[in-house]
Write an enzyme that holds these catalytic residues in place. Sequence first.
Site, PDB file in Angstrom:
ATOM      1  N   GLY A  51       0.454  -1.194  -0.035  1.00 55.94           N
ATOM      2  CA  GLY A  51      -0.182  -0.140  -0.140  1.00 55.94           C
ATOM      3  C   GLY A  51       0.929   1.296  -0.101  1.00 55.94           C
ATOM      4  O   GLY A  51       0.101   2.419  -0.074  1.00 55.94           O
ATOM      5  N   TYR A  80      -0.799  -1.004 -11.884  1.00 56.08           N
ATOM      6  CA  TYR A  80      -2.324  -0.864 -12.111  1.00 56.08           C
ATOM      7  C   TYR A  80      -2.500  -0.116 -13.467  1.00 56.08           C
ATOM      8  O   TYR A  80      -3.189   0.692 -13.383  1.00 56.08           O
ATOM      9  CB  TYR A  80      -2.903  -0.140 -10.750  1.00 56.08           C
ATOM     10  CG  TYR A  80      -2.505  -0.801  -9.736  1.00 56.08           C
ATOM     11  CD1 TYR A  80      -3.185  -2.231  -9.461  1.00 56.08           C
ATOM     12  CD2 TYR A  80      -1.585  -0.290  -8.678  1.00 56.08           C
ATOM     13  CE1 TYR A  80      -2.931  -2.856  -8.155  1.00 56.08           C
ATOM     14  CE2 TYR A  80      -1.541  -1.061  -7.377  1.00 56.08           C
ATOM     15  CZ  TYR A  80      -2.121  -2.225  -7.407  1.00 56.08           C
ATOM     16  OH  TYR A  80      -1.783  -3.078  -6.218  1.00 56.08           O
ATOM     17  N   GLU A 102       3.984  -6.687   1.705  1.00 56.15           N
ATOM     18  CA  GLU A 102       3.264  -6.905   0.258  1.00 56.15           C
ATOM     19  C   GLU A 102       3.257  -5.591  -0.670  1.00 56.15           C
ATOM     20  O   GLU A 102       2.183  -5.552  -1.164  1.00 56.15           O
ATOM     21  CB  GLU A 102       1.920  -7.733   0.402  1.00 56.15           C
ATOM     22  CG  GLU A 102       1.990  -8.869   1.328  1.00 56.15           C
ATOM     23  CD  GLU A 102       0.511  -9.337   1.647  1.00 56.15           C
ATOM     24  OE1 GLU A 102      -0.388  -8.303   1.519  1.00 56.15           O
ATOM     25  OE2 GLU A 102       0.214 -10.249   2.149  1.00 56.15           O
ATOM     26  N   PRO A 103       4.448  -5.251  -0.937  1.00 49.89           N
ATOM     27  CA  PRO A 103       4.361  -3.990  -1.676  1.00 49.89           C
ATOM     28  C   PRO A 103       4.029  -4.408  -3.068  1.00 49.89           C
ATOM     29  O   PRO A 103       4.535  -5.040  -3.830  1.00 49.89           O
ATOM     30  CB  PRO A 103       5.798  -3.468  -1.546  1.00 49.89           C
ATOM     31  CG  PRO A 103       6.623  -4.373  -1.177  1.00 49.89           C
ATOM     32  CD  PRO A 103       5.665  -5.399  -0.469  1.00 49.89           C
ATOM     33  N   GLY A 104       3.439  -3.667  -3.824  1.00 53.26           N
ATOM     34  CA  GLY A 104       3.116  -3.627  -5.421  1.00 53.26           C
ATOM     35  C   GLY A 104       3.516  -2.248  -6.046  1.00 53.26           C
ATOM     36  O   GLY A 104       4.570  -2.144  -6.601  1.00 53.26           O
ATOM     37  N   ARG A 105       2.607  -1.569  -5.877  1.00 49.96           N
ATOM     38  CA  ARG A 105       2.706  -0.076  -6.415  1.00 49.96           C
ATOM     39  C   ARG A 105       4.093   0.645  -6.238  1.00 49.96           C
ATOM     40  O   ARG A 105       4.861   1.158  -7.194  1.00 49.96           O
ATOM     41  CB  ARG A 105       1.532   0.746  -6.068  1.00 49.96           C
ATOM     42  CG  ARG A 105       1.599   2.265  -6.888  1.00 49.96           C
ATOM     43  CD  ARG A 105       0.866   3.024  -6.179  1.00 49.96           C
ATOM     44  NE  ARG A 105      -0.793   2.495  -5.662  1.00 49.96           N
ATOM     45  CZ  ARG A 105      -1.801   2.779  -6.457  1.00 49.96           C
ATOM     46  NH1 ARG A 105      -1.823   3.571  -7.450  1.00 49.96           N
ATOM     47  NH2 ARG A 105      -2.677   2.204  -5.947  1.00 49.96           N
ATOM     48  N   CYS A 115     -15.108   5.429 -27.593  1.00 48.48           N
ATOM     49  CA  CYS A 115     -16.225   6.006 -27.671  1.00 48.48           C
ATOM     50  C   CYS A 115     -16.900   6.339 -25.977  1.00 48.48           C
ATOM     51  O   CYS A 115     -17.983   5.841 -25.856  1.00 48.48           O
ATOM     52  CB  CYS A 115     -17.271   5.575 -28.570  1.00 48.48           C
ATOM     53  SG  CYS A 115     -16.502   5.201 -30.151  1.00 48.48           S
ATOM     54  N   ARG A 130      -6.821   4.334 -15.136  1.00 51.40           N
ATOM     55  CA  ARG A 130      -6.610   5.256 -13.774  1.00 51.40           C
ATOM     56  C   ARG A 130      -7.155   6.407 -13.903  1.00 51.40           C
ATOM     57  O   ARG A 130      -7.826   6.919 -12.861  1.00 51.40           O
ATOM     58  CB  ARG A 130      -5.252   5.260 -13.081  1.00 51.40           C
ATOM     59  CG  ARG A 130      -4.804   3.569 -12.935  1.00 51.40           C
ATOM     60  CD  ARG A 130      -3.361   3.527 -12.157  1.00 51.40           C
ATOM     61  NE  ARG A 130      -3.462   4.162 -10.710  1.00 51.40           N
ATOM     62  CZ  ARG A 130      -3.329   5.353 -10.342  1.00 51.40           C
ATOM     63  NH1 ARG A 130      -2.952   6.239 -11.323  1.00 51.40           N
ATOM     64  NH2 ARG A 130      -3.597   5.808  -9.173  1.00 51.40           N
ATOM     65  N   TYR A 137     -10.092   6.781 -11.332  1.00 50.79           N
ATOM     66  CA  TYR A 137      -9.935   7.441  -9.933  1.00 50.79           C
ATOM     67  C   TYR A 137      -9.718   8.794  -9.981  1.00 50.79           C
ATOM     68  O   TYR A 137      -9.163   9.496  -9.018  1.00 50.79           O
ATOM     69  CB  TYR A 137      -8.557   6.671  -9.344  1.00 50.79           C
ATOM     70  CG  TYR A 137      -8.606   5.269  -9.220  1.00 50.79           C
ATOM     71  CD1 TYR A 137      -9.395   4.393  -8.372  1.00 50.79           C
ATOM     72  CD2 TYR A 137      -7.505   4.490  -9.842  1.00 50.79           C
ATOM     73  CE1 TYR A 137      -9.137   2.927  -8.137  1.00 50.79           C
ATOM     74  CE2 TYR A 137      -7.117   3.168  -9.895  1.00 50.79           C
ATOM     75  CZ  TYR A 137      -8.209   2.251  -9.050  1.00 50.79           C
ATOM     76  OH  TYR A 137      -8.033   1.209  -8.824  1.00 50.79           O
TER      77      TYR A 137
END
Length: 423
Positions: free
Chosen positions: A242, A373, A276-279, A345, A315, A319
């Site tokens: 996170g 992401y 558990e890092p992702g980004r 479209c 994204r 968001y």
Amino acid sequence: MDPTGTGPRACGGAAIEGVALERIAADLGTPCFVYSRAAIERKWREYDEALADIPHWICYAVKANSNLAIIDVLGRLGAGFDIVSGGELERVRAARAPAARVVFSGVGKRDDEMAAALEAGVGCFNVESVPELDRLAAIAAAAGKRAPVSLRVNPDIDARTHPYITTGLSENKFGIPAADVRGLYARAAAHPSLEVCGIDCHIGSQLAEIEPYLAALDRLLVLMDTLAGDGIRLAHLNLGGGLGIRYRNESPPPPAALAGAIAERLAGREIMLMLEPGRSIVGNAGVLLTRVEYLKHNGSKRFAVVDAAMNDLIRPALYDAWHDIVPVRPRDGVPEPYEIVGPVCESGDFLARARPLVLEPGDLLAVHSAGAYAFVMSSNYNTRPRAAEVMVDGDRYHVVRKRERVCELFAGESVLPADPVSG
Ligand SMILES: *Cc1c(COP(=O)(O)O)cnc(C)c1O
């Protein structure tokens, strides 16, 4: 660290490591995702080195970018992997990373996914509910195995991030309420087919501060002490992922600062820390290359219609996310505010709004912070083949996913049988 501009600049154009982005676009076409191996490795090592003094295990969250090459690069460094589906398990195995280094998260694990993960020998199931625990126990019993489990606690901590990616509040679907955790550990510990190994939480994504992590950590430590009093000893504590990255002007703490603060809090405890890092590992290690097709004016607005769209990078539409957009070969002139839009479209199909740029048709743009992401959330909407993916490694680049071909997009479809001829 942004990957562009760090390497030699070929004839003034931007490069990733030693490879000019113009060369990749000329060879492979656009849109195209370009990742930097060095940038990915640098972020992973920041975590690893900051935790050198305590037992730790960094499990990359595969869902942030699940390309086999990224799993492979991190696997070679000794990373573990946090997965959220049976499909991600297959990816980890296809990249030849050991299943024992996998932790399996997610609120909706199906029978077949649990059975496959048990068979593969994953390191831990992060269980999110009572019925999931019971189902896992039954599947493990039927297979004659013991399932390693951690319970995902919902610590009811506000991560102060976008509501769609806040996961640690009691109103979110994730985790088990702290009040229920003790009883559930007793149930798990008593079950012959379950092996209690840890406790976990994950409070959200794109976090900008360390404090919510420490608040969650404190709650987990209190629970751990209570459990120890019940005779249940946990081998690991998993604080999830996170940590945010800089898209525009955010200033999230660097991985080393987060890891260091956690390590300090854990000093003197005999526990293995998992993250558990992702980004924060891949997000700023990639760009999306796109070319300007048309410039047009509608009323008061200027539009740059580019060949990447919301199906490639959702994204901004999903968001309202901000991604820096930088011409690969900047032009002199007076910047004008452009809406950067794709061919899809939908009026929601935009990559950026009112960006001051000097543009001509045919210009190549790099959409920054497109390593996480981004490709993984891409779709075939409007029957658009998904983009190619490339990994740069020093002064070479490798195509790590070919651009899809249109015929592949409907290969599984069929038309109805011929209508019966009526007499
Ligand atoms: C998504 C997710 C992560 C990774 O989150 P990032 O914001 O990408 O670091 C880690 N753990 C779990 C359980 C997740 O669902």
